[in-house]
Scaffold this motif. Sequence first.
Motif: not given
Length: 388
Positions: A250-256
Amino acid sequence: MRDIGLAVRELLTAEVRHAAEAWFGGQKSAERLARAAWSVLTEPGDGVAGELIASLGAEDALEAAARATRRPADSVALADATARWRPRWDAGLVEAALRQGVRRDLQFVIPGDAGWCAATDALGAHAPVGLWVRGDAAVLGRGGASVGVVGARAATPYGELVTTDIASELAADGAIIISGAAYGVDGAAHRAALRTSSPTVAFVAGGVDRVYPAGHAEMLQRIAETGAIVAERPPGAAPTKWRFLARNRLIAAASAATVVVEAGVRSGSLNTANHAATLGRPLGAVPGPVTSSTSAGCHRLLREYGAVCITSPDDVRELLGLGVDHPLETRGDPELTRVSDALARRTPRSIAEIARLSGLAEGSVIGALGLLALSGAAVERNGGWEAG
């Protein structure tokens, strides 16, 4: 709610629906309740549940799951999944989650909401069915730059210094700093953003109502006041090793873009980096001493994953595709260089102090500062001068 079958009514009882109406009101209450139930039934990233929901919708997917618990499933995958879900097919668990949401003033956001983190949709069948939020869910749906800053729990002073420098500058520019609220690099990133009075987002492995780690209780409270604490599992859920790994996606997906500051060879931050690379998101890594075990993972990312070498906030801006203002060229003028070197970021210094540090007369310092100010390389603030 429409009649969706006896087995589902056993899960979504009148008490559960009453609790949902009291919390959700008329805001997609049926869909929201079904997704909240799914968040109780499943572990984060359950691909079978994700495919079922994408194909049938959350309510009908519950009905299909209920049928599969009563008779042989249509596929081995669904049979295995229903075996996982059956122990949690308990109306009491769903009702408890909803009532805790009301008590703790939480939000439960789903696709289509203004506060939904649409970037997580890139995870496909492994996207979250919904997100429990403590704080301001609107931060999740805000446009603009978002940067995942992650790294070692046992961060070195070097790692915390670099993290603070990067996160504070980017947050001051309006970027949302995203991390996992752990000790070390995560905590340094959140605290740096908080010091600039900017919202920051913490994705956690347990319920958003749980304070973990305990030493970050005050920090988590401050994050909830200005930003958001976010989880897939419902209130009360315990953080586990698996949930930490699932949270990383989720951290990777939510971050540009994702930046790893320090990481050992077995660091969970490499898991986050792998998710970012798989999603095709920009990935950066901060180099460290070749003798430092806490930088070995970063060096591996630079060597094997094609991560961009990050040495300053400007490098992250370029990673995000943002324009970088290049300061006035100073290498040809020793006095400009010496005055520029004497400036600090976010700490205004007086003319006298700059003169002392640079070894120049105050008149020369004043002239150099005027030229540096024209290019934005120096800024006058609070009665002093700091680097622009």
